[in-house]
Design a protein around this motif. Structure first.
Motif, PDB file in Angstrom:
ATOM      1  N   PHE A   1       0.839  -1.198   0.000  1.00 45.54           N
ATOM      2  CA  PHE A   1       0.000   0.000   0.000  1.00 45.54           C
ATOM      3  C   PHE A   1       0.872   1.246   0.000  1.00 45.54           C
ATOM      4  O   PHE A   1       1.823   1.343   0.779  1.00 45.54           O
ATOM      5  CB  PHE A   1      -0.918   0.013   1.229  1.00 45.54           C
ATOM      6  N   VAL A   2       0.550   2.172  -0.891  1.00 43.93           N
ATOM      7  CA  VAL A   2       1.218   3.476  -0.927  1.00 43.93           C
ATOM      8  C   VAL A   2       0.124   4.534  -0.954  1.00 43.93           C
ATOM      9  O   VAL A   2      -0.672   4.592  -1.898  1.00 43.93           O
ATOM     10  CB  VAL A   2       2.125   3.625  -2.165  1.00 43.93           C
ATOM     11  N   GLY A   3       0.079   5.362   0.072  1.00 46.86           N
ATOM     12  CA  GLY A   3      -0.934   6.406   0.103  1.00 46.86           C
ATOM     13  C   GLY A   3      -1.346   6.708   1.526  1.00 46.86           C
ATOM     14  O   GLY A   3      -0.738   6.234   2.494  1.00 46.86           O
TER      15      GLY A   3
ATOM     16  N   ASP B   1      -4.797   6.468   2.758  1.00 49.52           N
ATOM     17  CA  ASP B   1      -5.765   5.486   3.249  1.00 49.52           C
ATOM     18  C   ASP B   1      -6.550   4.904   2.087  1.00 49.52           C
ATOM     19  O   ASP B   1      -6.663   5.519   1.021  1.00 49.52           O
ATOM     20  CB  ASP B   1      -6.735   6.132   4.251  1.00 49.52           C
ATOM     21  N   ALA B   2      -7.077   3.739   2.320  1.00 50.09           N
ATOM     22  CA  ALA B   2      -7.988   3.106   1.355  1.00 50.09           C
ATOM     23  C   ALA B   2      -8.908   2.187   2.136  1.00 50.09           C
ATOM     24  O   ALA B   2      -8.527   1.649   3.181  1.00 50.09           O
ATOM     25  CB  ALA B   2      -7.228   2.319   0.303  1.00 50.09           C
TER      26      ALA B   2
ATOM     27  N   THR C   1      -4.131   1.570   6.059  1.00 46.37           N
ATOM     28  CA  THR C   1      -3.134   2.641   6.040  1.00 46.37           C
ATOM     29  C   THR C   1      -1.724   2.084   5.882  1.00 46.37           C
ATOM     30  O   THR C   1      -0.775   2.860   5.730  1.00 46.37           O
ATOM     31  CB  THR C   1      -3.202   3.482   7.330  1.00 46.37           C
TER      32      THR C   1
ATOM     33  N   THR D   1     -11.370   6.050  -0.949  1.00 51.36           N
ATOM     34  CA  THR D   1     -10.327   6.687  -0.160  1.00 51.36           C
ATOM     35  C   THR D   1     -10.758   8.081   0.268  1.00 51.36           C
ATOM     36  O   THR D   1     -11.537   8.737  -0.443  1.00 51.36           O
ATOM     37  CB  THR D   1      -9.008   6.762  -0.961  1.00 51.36           C
TER      38      THR D   1
ATOM     39  N   PHE E   1      -4.658   7.494  -2.466  1.00 50.40           N
ATOM     40  CA  PHE E   1      -3.589   6.500  -2.521  1.00 50.40           C
ATOM     41  C   PHE E   1      -3.167   6.325  -3.969  1.00 50.40           C
ATOM     42  O   PHE E   1      -3.924   6.637  -4.895  1.00 50.40           O
ATOM     43  CB  PHE E   1      -4.011   5.164  -1.895  1.00 50.40           C
ATOM     44  N   THR E   2      -1.942   5.833  -4.137  1.00 48.39           N
ATOM     45  CA  THR E   2      -1.426   5.644  -5.496  1.00 48.39           C
ATOM     46  C   THR E   2      -1.261   4.176  -5.847  1.00 48.39           C
ATOM     47  O   THR E   2      -1.161   3.834  -7.028  1.00 48.39           O
ATOM     48  CB  THR E   2      -0.077   6.346  -5.670  1.00 48.39           C
ATOM     49  N   SER E   3      -1.231   3.316  -4.847  1.00 43.02           N
ATOM     50  CA  SER E   3      -1.111   1.886  -5.146  1.00 43.02           C
ATOM     51  C   SER E   3      -1.630   1.053  -3.987  1.00 43.02           C
ATOM     52  O   SER E   3      -1.243   1.256  -2.839  1.00 43.02           O
ATOM     53  CB  SER E   3       0.353   1.518  -5.422  1.00 43.02           C
ATOM     54  N   LEU E   4      -2.503   0.143  -4.327  1.00 46.82           N
ATOM     55  CA  LEU E   4      -3.029  -0.818  -3.351  1.00 46.82           C
ATOM     56  C   LEU E   4      -3.072  -2.178  -4.036  1.00 46.82           C
ATOM     57  O   LEU E   4      -3.745  -2.341  -5.050  1.00 46.82           O
ATOM     58  CB  LEU E   4      -4.437  -0.412  -2.890  1.00 46.82           C
TER      59      LEU E   4
END
Lengths: 74, 254
Positions: free
Chosen positions: B177-179, B181-182, B207, B233, B237-240
């Motif tokens: 995960f990058v960001g 939250d999702a 997170t 979100t 986020f940019t990647s999940l």
């Protein structure tokens, strides 16, 4: 005498997603209009299944709003 | 659907994809205890169903790959060596096709055993036993691992032209995960056009990775024909990278 047209308005009580097109062949079929809890669904597509959303409690009615005024057309 | 082999399977544990380090899955067990309550006046056994149980056991090859900041690329040793005291989610994906069967359990990893063979091999055995719920055969909501780069509506799984009335359970593994939250949540639809959140079917906000979770809705919840996994979100986020599956309860749980 101009006739007032009204339309029902709804507010989301939880997340709602509606495809932009109901036609699986359309590129818009893979795209969604999103609503979060609290959003008024004024921009919902015409093909939105309101009966389903009301039945599940995903939306609540806000009453009717003036949609347009026409010159005698009903 | 025709008969199928076990080719193309995947195994995810605790937010790690260890498919490449696992050579065999010995046991995928979903069982019930029984109580023999046969009366003297009976000519055959009478039995009552008791507690559910579940088990997932597999063999693995030693792989200590540990990338700084890891998660998505760390391998089995990082994933399994710690024998955590908290529950882990383990998911066996039959394939990477959306809607295909997934065996999922939440439970205790009870061992991390190794054998160094005289010929030089190094093989491990790991067993996970269910905790609180049995092993559940689910349907995948992601085609194996899914990568979202922003809020996304996933493809839907079609159950057929009926709704079910007994709720659902769902499993989630988050690999990276990058960001900010999702949140992964499940939505259902009667027509595959208009979807609404299923009450109680949203996973805890993500997170960080790795992460894992099992959720269950109310046991009288209606689940309509089409179900999809959606990511939303608040902070972006940019990647999940995640995998999810759900079990549609077809009858009242007992």
């Amino acid at each position: 005498m101009p006739a007032a047209k009204t339309t029902k308005r709804y507010r989301a009580t939880r997340g709602v997603s509606v495809r932009k097109s109901a036609d699986p062949k359309s590129p818009d079929y893979q795209e969604f209009v999103e609503f979060a809890a609290g959003d008024v669904l004024d921009a919902a597509p015409k093909h939105t299944d309101w009966a389903f959303l009301l039945e599940t409690g995903a939306v609540e009615e806000l009453g009717e709003a003036l949609a347009e005024v026409s010159d005698g057309e009903s | 659907m025709a008969k199928a082999s076990g080719l193309g399977a995947r195994l995810f544990v605790g937010g790690y994809d260890i498919s490449g380090d696992v050579g065999a899955v010995q046991t995928i067990r979903s069982s019930r205890n029984v109580d023999d309550v046969t009366g003297l006046d009976k000519g055959a056994h009478e039995r009552l169903l008791l507690l559910r149980d579940g088990e997932l056991q597999f063999n693995c090859f030693f792989n200590p790959t540990n990338i700084a900041g890891g998660g998505a690329t760390d391998q089995e040793h990082v994933a399994l060596k710690s024998l955590p005291t908290t529950d882990r989610v383990a998911m066996y994906f039959h394939s990477t096709t959306l809607g295909d069967p997934v065996a999922a359990l939440i439970g205790k990893q009870v061992n991390y055993d190794w054998t160094r063979g005289a010929e030089g091999s190094l093989r491990g055995t790991v067993q996970a036993l269910s905790d609180g719920y049995g092993l559940e055969w689910c349907q995948s909501l992601t085609a194996g691992k899914r990568t979202d780069t922003g809020a996304t509506n996933g493809a839907s799984v079609d159950y057929g032209a009926v709704s079910t009335l007994f709720g659902l359970s769902a499993y989630l593994e988050v690999f990276s995960f990058v960001g900010a939250d999702a949140t992964v949540k499940l939505q259902d639809s009667a027509d595959n056009i208009t979807f609404a959140d299923i009450a109680g079917a949203a996973f805890t906000q993500i997170t960080a990775a790795p992460a894992q979770q099992r959720i269950e809705t109310g046991l009288t919840a209606t689940v309509r024909r089409y179900v999809q996994a959606v990511t939303v979100t608040a902070g972006g986020f940019t990647s999940l990278v995640f995998a999810a599956a759900f079990n549609r309860y077809l009858t009242a749980l007992s």
